[in-house]
Design an enzyme around this catalytic site. Structure first.
Site, PDB file in Angstrom:
ATOM      1  N   GLY A  93       2.444  -4.499  14.736  1.00 50.82           N
ATOM      2  CA  GLY A  93       2.047  -5.909  14.600  1.00 50.82           C
ATOM      3  C   GLY A  93       2.792  -6.585  13.452  1.00 50.82           C
ATOM      4  O   GLY A  93       3.180  -7.760  13.551  1.00 50.82           O
ATOM      5  N   ASP A  94       2.993  -5.855  12.373  1.00 47.70           N
ATOM      6  CA  ASP A  94       3.697  -6.419  11.202  1.00 47.70           C
ATOM      7  C   ASP A  94       5.161  -6.701  11.549  1.00 47.70           C
ATOM      8  O   ASP A  94       5.743  -7.702  11.124  1.00 47.70           O
ATOM      9  CB  ASP A  94       3.635  -5.447  10.016  1.00 47.70           C
ATOM     10  CG  ASP A  94       2.204  -5.088   9.660  1.00 47.70           C
ATOM     11  OD1 ASP A  94       1.315  -5.934   9.874  1.00 47.70           O
ATOM     12  OD2 ASP A  94       1.979  -3.961   9.178  1.00 47.70           O
ATOM     13  N   ASN A 123      -5.118  -9.981  17.244  1.00 45.87           N
ATOM     14  CA  ASN A 123      -5.326  -9.223  18.471  1.00 45.87           C
ATOM     15  C   ASN A 123      -6.647  -9.653  19.112  1.00 45.87           C
ATOM     16  O   ASN A 123      -7.376 -10.483  18.561  1.00 45.87           O
ATOM     17  CB  ASN A 123      -5.252  -7.708  18.209  1.00 45.87           C
ATOM     18  CG  ASN A 123      -6.340  -7.226  17.263  1.00 45.87           C
ATOM     19  OD1 ASN A 123      -7.442  -7.792  17.214  1.00 45.87           O
ATOM     20  ND2 ASN A 123      -6.049  -6.192  16.492  1.00 45.87           N
ATOM     21  N   SER A 135       9.654   2.599   9.616  1.00 45.42           N
ATOM     22  CA  SER A 135       9.907   2.570  11.066  1.00 45.42           C
ATOM     23  C   SER A 135      10.429   1.211  11.539  1.00 45.42           C
ATOM     24  O   SER A 135      10.749   1.048  12.721  1.00 45.42           O
ATOM     25  CB  SER A 135       8.614   2.900  11.820  1.00 45.42           C
ATOM     26  OG  SER A 135       7.689   1.830  11.705  1.00 45.42           O
ATOM     27  N   ASN A 154       5.121  -4.542   4.850  1.00 46.87           N
ATOM     28  CA  ASN A 154       5.762  -4.296   6.160  1.00 46.87           C
ATOM     29  C   ASN A 154       6.347  -5.587   6.723  1.00 46.87           C
ATOM     30  O   ASN A 154       7.457  -5.605   7.264  1.00 46.87           O
ATOM     31  CB  ASN A 154       4.748  -3.742   7.165  1.00 46.87           C
ATOM     32  CG  ASN A 154       4.189  -2.388   6.760  1.00 46.87           C
ATOM     33  OD1 ASN A 154       4.797  -1.680   5.965  1.00 46.87           O
ATOM     34  ND2 ASN A 154       3.023  -2.042   7.285  1.00 46.87           N
ATOM     35  N   ASN A 167       0.820  -1.214   0.000  1.00 43.42           N
ATOM     36  CA  ASN A 167       0.000   0.000   0.000  1.00 43.42           C
ATOM     37  C   ASN A 167       0.852   1.261   0.000  1.00 43.42           C
ATOM     38  O   ASN A 167       1.985   1.250   0.483  1.00 43.42           O
ATOM     39  CB  ASN A 167      -0.861   0.081   1.273  1.00 43.42           C
ATOM     40  CG  ASN A 167      -2.012  -0.899   1.263  1.00 43.42           C
ATOM     41  OD1 ASN A 167      -2.504  -1.292   0.211  1.00 43.42           O
ATOM     42  ND2 ASN A 167      -2.449  -1.296   2.446  1.00 43.42           N
ATOM     43  N   GLY A 181       1.380  -1.241   3.856  1.00 33.81           N
ATOM     44  CA  GLY A 181       0.667  -2.484   3.521  1.00 33.81           C
ATOM     45  C   GLY A 181       1.186  -3.563   4.456  1.00 33.81           C
ATOM     46  O   GLY A 181       2.401  -3.669   4.662  1.00 33.81           O
ATOM     47  N   GLY A 197       1.231  -6.875  26.380  1.00 37.56           N
ATOM     48  CA  GLY A 197       2.169  -7.769  25.700  1.00 37.56           C
ATOM     49  C   GLY A 197       1.464  -8.761  24.797  1.00 37.56           C
ATOM     50  O   GLY A 197       0.534  -8.400  24.075  1.00 37.56           O
TER      51      GLY A 197
HETATM   52  O1  RIB Z   1      -0.364  -2.695   9.643  1.00 42.81           O
HETATM   53  C1  RIB Z   1      -0.155  -1.404   9.136  1.00 42.81           C
HETATM   54  C2  RIB Z   1      -0.581  -1.322   7.707  1.00 42.81           C
HETATM   55  O2  RIB Z   1      -1.970  -1.542   7.609  1.00 42.81           O
HETATM   56  C3  RIB Z   1      -0.346   0.020   7.065  1.00 42.81           C
HETATM   57  O3  RIB Z   1       0.938   0.123   6.490  1.00 42.81           O
HETATM   58  C4  RIB Z   1      -1.483   0.131   6.061  1.00 42.81           C
HETATM   59  O4  RIB Z   1      -1.085   0.106   4.732  1.00 42.81           O
HETATM   60  C5  RIB Z   1      -2.420  -1.036   6.385  1.00 42.81           C
HETATM   61  O5  RIB Z   1      -2.304  -2.045   5.484  1.00 42.81           O
END
Ligand code: RIB
Length: 294
Positions: free
Chosen positions: A242-243, A179, A282, A42, A10, A38, A216
């Site tokens: 989370g990614d 989650n 990040s 990520n 994304n 996205g 956590g």
């Molecule tokens: O998890 C974060 C992501 O969720 C963002 O980068 C956004 O593109 C969505 O897909």
């Protein structure tokens, strides 16, 4: 053993806001920036920056070529990334003063992944390879089915949760990373241990990683249950936390680390991510995570 991430890419349009916009309200944002993002992208970047090899498959349009470039710069293999989409997917992201986010997605070319393309990619992967998936692309149910038939080990992050996902057969999923809200939607249970128990009753071989925000994360399988506390962090932007967790967890397992070690490394990497702005940009490299653990 190879890692394939068949996932979304994304363009993130990020607006810093004093608070999330309310129904009927118009607000001015304090800033606007565009970032690569996205969940799929990520996660691939997190796997790569952790030091593991990952193949990223997906579809972008011409406006998304910079997404391919950042994947490559991070070390991901993009031979299965198609550039034939109409318009690349994008996300409208509000980031509040507390660093929390809320996101609207436009699927775009993430929904142009067809079964023929999936078969073409999957023929290069086999039993024991890892298939990393999220719920931001078309034909996810087909990938779950084909990955299971091939004996691949599947890691699924069911975000963003929708009615379609609730109907999917998750019996081929080795690791489910979700989650509490998603856990509640899938099982109807509210409490973390009940969510995990209900999932295990349905899928006895599943490893469940339930993220609990500031509490956590909980790991639960047929054999094991343990909690991984959060690492302290000054939260600037939680996007991609989370990614990062998912990517670092899978990379750590691929290095032969135990599930406990993988959870600890993943939690630390996620803490570094929330202390920085943006999504993909990040995500830390392993050296930063190791320095932070010390
Ligand atoms: O998890 C974060 C992501 O969720 C963002 O980068 C956004 O593109 C969505 O897909």
């Amino acid at each position: 053993m190879k890692i394939l991430n068949f996932g979304s890419l994304n363009i993130d349009k990020v607006y810093k806001v004093p608070h999330f916009v309310r129904p009927g309200e118009t607000i001015s944002s304090r800033s606007y920036e565009s970032f690569p993002g996205g969940k799929g992208l990520n996660q691939s970047i997190a796997v790569s920056r952790a030091g593991a090899a990952v193949f990223h498959a997906g579809t972008i349009g011409k406006d998304g070529l910079f997404l391919k470039e950042i994947l490559e710069r991070s070390g991901a293999d993009t031979r299965y990334l198609r550039e034939c989409g109409e318009v690349t997917g994008h996300a409208l992201i509000q980031v509040s003063e507390e660093g929390e986010n809320c996101i609207i997605l436009f699927n775009g070319s993430n929904y142009e992944n067809d079964r023929g393309f999936m078969d073409e990619v999957l023929k290069d992967f086999s039993e024991g390879d890892i298939l990393l998936l999220q719920n931001e692309i078309s034909n996810l149910d087909y990938l779950l089915q084909r990955g299971k038939e091939k004996g691949m080990r599947i890691m699924l992050n069911p975000s963003p949760m929708d009615g379609h996902l609730k109907e999917m057969d998750l019996s081929g999923v080795t690791w489910l990373m979700l989650n509490e809200t998603e856990g509640n939607e899938i099982t109807g249970e509210k409490e973390a241990s009940r969510i995990a128990e209900t999932l295990l009753a349905r899928y006895p071989h599943m490893n469940i990683i339930l993220t609990l925000g500031k509490e956590g994360a909980l790991f639960r399988s047929g054999e094991k249950e343990f909690r991984q506390p959060c690492f302290p962090a000054r939260t600037v932007d939680t996007t991609a936390a989370g990614d990062t967790f998912t990517g670092y967890f899978i990379a750590a397992l691929s290095f032969g680390k135990t599930q406990e070690e993988a959870m600890r490394l993943a939690a630390c990497a996620a803490a570094v991510t929330v202390s920085r702005e943006g999504a993909a940009v990040s995500i830390p490299v392993m050296a930063d995570v190791e320095a932070s653990i010390k």
